[in-house]
Design an enzyme around this catalytic site. Structure first.
Site, PDB file in Angstrom:
ATOM      1  N   GLY A 140       0.861  -1.131   0.112  1.00 35.32           N
ATOM      2  CA  GLY A 140      -0.027   0.009   0.019  1.00 35.32           C
ATOM      3  C   GLY A 140       0.886   1.313   0.017  1.00 35.32           C
ATOM      4  O   GLY A 140       1.930   1.133  -0.600  1.00 35.32           O
ATOM      5  N   ILE A 142       2.625   2.536   2.382  1.00 36.09           N
ATOM      6  CA  ILE A 142       3.908   2.322   3.017  1.00 36.09           C
ATOM      7  C   ILE A 142       4.780   1.422   2.031  1.00 36.09           C
ATOM      8  O   ILE A 142       5.975   1.754   2.068  1.00 36.09           O
ATOM      9  CB  ILE A 142       3.865   1.712   4.528  1.00 36.09           C
ATOM     10  CG1 ILE A 142       2.929   2.571   5.409  1.00 36.09           C
ATOM     11  CG2 ILE A 142       5.191   1.408   5.197  1.00 36.09           C
ATOM     12  CD1 ILE A 142       2.578   2.039   6.682  1.00 36.09           C
ATOM     13  N   ARG A 162      -3.355  -7.726  -1.156  1.00 34.53           N
ATOM     14  CA  ARG A 162      -4.401  -8.860  -1.024  1.00 34.53           C
ATOM     15  C   ARG A 162      -5.238  -9.235  -2.587  1.00 34.53           C
ATOM     16  O   ARG A 162      -5.431 -10.331  -2.624  1.00 34.53           O
ATOM     17  CB  ARG A 162      -5.678  -8.199  -0.342  1.00 34.53           C
ATOM     18  CG  ARG A 162      -6.864  -9.046   0.034  1.00 34.53           C
ATOM     19  CD  ARG A 162      -7.510  -8.423   1.292  1.00 34.53           C
ATOM     20  NE  ARG A 162      -8.551  -7.499   0.530  1.00 34.53           N
ATOM     21  CZ  ARG A 162      -8.403  -6.071   1.108  1.00 34.53           C
ATOM     22  NH1 ARG A 162      -7.538  -5.811   2.101  1.00 34.53           N
ATOM     23  NH2 ARG A 162      -9.134  -5.066   0.691  1.00 34.53           N
ATOM     24  N   ARG A 165      -3.079  -6.308  -9.201  1.00 34.96           N
ATOM     25  CA  ARG A 165      -3.141  -5.101  -9.829  1.00 34.96           C
ATOM     26  C   ARG A 165      -1.865  -4.929 -10.603  1.00 34.96           C
ATOM     27  O   ARG A 165      -0.947  -5.651 -10.538  1.00 34.96           O
ATOM     28  CB  ARG A 165      -3.572  -3.870  -8.689  1.00 34.96           C
ATOM     29  CG  ARG A 165      -2.503  -3.225  -7.907  1.00 34.96           C
ATOM     30  CD  ARG A 165      -2.958  -2.362  -7.203  1.00 34.96           C
ATOM     31  NE  ARG A 165      -1.940  -1.720  -6.244  1.00 34.96           N
ATOM     32  CZ  ARG A 165      -1.849  -2.212  -4.909  1.00 34.96           C
ATOM     33  NH1 ARG A 165      -2.519  -3.141  -4.647  1.00 34.96           N
ATOM     34  NH2 ARG A 165      -0.990  -1.437  -4.269  1.00 34.96           N
ATOM     35  N   ASP A 240       9.477  -4.721  14.640  1.00 30.60           N
ATOM     36  CA  ASP A 240       9.235  -3.458  15.506  1.00 30.60           C
ATOM     37  C   ASP A 240       8.084  -3.803  16.299  1.00 30.60           C
ATOM     38  O   ASP A 240       7.436  -2.858  16.974  1.00 30.60           O
ATOM     39  CB  ASP A 240       9.093  -2.467  14.467  1.00 30.60           C
ATOM     40  CG  ASP A 240       8.812  -1.033  15.279  1.00 30.60           C
ATOM     41  OD1 ASP A 240       9.560  -0.664  16.204  1.00 30.60           O
ATOM     42  OD2 ASP A 240       7.812  -0.348  14.963  1.00 30.60           O
ATOM     43  N   HIS A 264       8.175  -0.904  18.720  1.00 32.90           N
ATOM     44  CA  HIS A 264       7.262  -0.435  18.136  1.00 32.90           C
ATOM     45  C   HIS A 264       7.478   1.270  17.996  1.00 32.90           C
ATOM     46  O   HIS A 264       6.584   1.978  18.451  1.00 32.90           O
ATOM     47  CB  HIS A 264       5.829  -0.615  18.948  1.00 32.90           C
ATOM     48  CG  HIS A 264       4.839  -0.467  17.782  1.00 32.90           C
ATOM     49  ND1 HIS A 264       3.510  -1.487  18.067  1.00 32.90           N
ATOM     50  CD2 HIS A 264       4.311  -0.116  16.709  1.00 32.90           C
ATOM     51  CE1 HIS A 264       2.612  -1.160  17.136  1.00 32.90           C
ATOM     52  NE2 HIS A 264       3.107  -0.336  16.478  1.00 32.90           N
ATOM     53  N   GLY A 267       7.061   4.315  13.370  1.00 35.62           N
ATOM     54  CA  GLY A 267       6.216   5.632  13.065  1.00 35.62           C
ATOM     55  C   GLY A 267       6.502   6.648  14.165  1.00 35.62           C
ATOM     56  O   GLY A 267       5.937   7.680  13.930  1.00 35.62           O
ATOM     57  N   SER A 268       7.345   6.657  15.024  1.00 34.25           N
ATOM     58  CA  SER A 268       7.409   7.595  16.080  1.00 34.25           C
ATOM     59  C   SER A 268       8.720   8.330  15.792  1.00 34.25           C
ATOM     60  O   SER A 268       9.498   8.308  16.435  1.00 34.25           O
ATOM     61  CB  SER A 268       7.578   6.767  17.358  1.00 34.25           C
ATOM     62  OG  SER A 268       6.670   5.885  18.033  1.00 34.25           O
TER      63      SER A 268
END
Length: 301
Positions: A140, A142, A162, A165, A240, A264, A267-268
């Protein structure tokens, strides 16, 4: 318009709109005016007992997360409310973490750090990202950001989503693709369908010496199946996210060989915060004006 907003997103409140009434809510105290809130911007870390809380929000019309993942909220969205995520806000940080994690493991940066701490000069050859095949599972926004960052590393990128395309394989092709990948990056959303998606059979199809990179959610991977592969020395991993999370003391992942683990934090970053604030501000203005919202969650995702 009454809003609950996370502390890290307060800057998103437009200062020139006096009819906006907001309360900062981080989940640590009794929620303010729960039955009157119309828009909720939750904290990065989900607050306790979300199902019970949402059941009391009688006037709620919009949940705007500051995360790409919406799994804590999606099953419990009240009738009449819309759920939107922060798609795009964390693309740069997560993609950058994934590239950094690949390089760290392949070039054995953790091993060299351990040598430095022990005062050991231990020359050796390492792996390399160049000339490898990187399989992105969950292609997607990301995944697109990751591919852009990989463009200068002389790798072959295979894309999987999923459904098929142009230029992207469907998930059904994974059994044929996995044996050819040197690096497998997980970016799929957390849903019922993706829980345990990377199981023992998935891992067994990966080539010997391959690297699994999980920047998705911990529950996407069968933890003990991964531990078994790491302990055998056949695969390596950079994660992560974990299942469970936070990872408790004494869990076998802590001491699994060939594992690079971060708590985790992909994205921080300041960039993610700035972009999330910009998105929330834009959504609030759209909501107030009755305009179509961005990133509305429908169907599976």
């Amino acid at each position: 318009m009454k809003i609950w907003i996370a502390p890290q997103a307060v800057a998103a409140i437009p200062s020139d709109l006096p009819d906006i009434e907001f309360s900062v809510y981080d989940g640590t105290a009794e929620p303010p005016g729960v039955e009157d809130v119309e828009v909720w911007v939750p904290t990065l870390i989900p607050v306790p007992d979300i199902p019970e809380l949402l059941s009391r929000m009688k006037r709620l019309r919009l949940i705007q997360t500051v995360t790409a993942g919406v799994e804590p909220y999606r099953p419990y969205v009240p009738d009449g409310a819309v759920l939107c995520n922060a798609r795009g806000a964390h693309d740069a940080g997560t993609a950058e973490w994934a590239v950094g994690a690949m390089i760290a493991v392949l070039r054995d940066f953790p091993g060299f750090t351990a040598d430095q701490q022990q005062g050991r000069w231990r020359y050796r050859h390492t792996g390399v990202l160049a000339d490898s095949t990187v399989l992105i599972v969950g292609y997607g926004s990301i995944g697109e950001a990751l591919e852009r960052r990989l463009a200068g590393f002389e790798v072959n990128v295979i894309r999987v989503a999923r459904s098929a395309r142009d230029g992207v394989h469907p998930e059904s092709d994974l059994p044929e693709l996995l044996p050819h990948a040197d690096v497998v990056v997980l970016l799929v959303p957390a849903t019922q369908a993706t829980t345990g998606f990377v199981d023992a059979a998935f891992l067994a199809r990966m080539k010997d010496g391959a690297l699994l990179v999980n920047a998705a959610r911990g529950a996407v991977v069968d933890t003990m199946a991964l531990v078994a592969e790491l302990n055998s020395g056949r695969l390596r991993a950079a994660v992560d996210v974990t299942d469970p999370e936070p990872l408790p003391q004494g869990h076998p992942l802590w001491t699994a060989p060939g594992l690079f683990l971060t708590p985790h934090v992909a994205g921080s970053t300041p960039a993610s915060t700035r972009r999330a604030i910009d998105l929330v501000r834009a959504q609030l203005l759209r909501f107030r004006a009755g305009e179509p919202l961005l990133n509305v969650i429908t169907g599976v995702y």
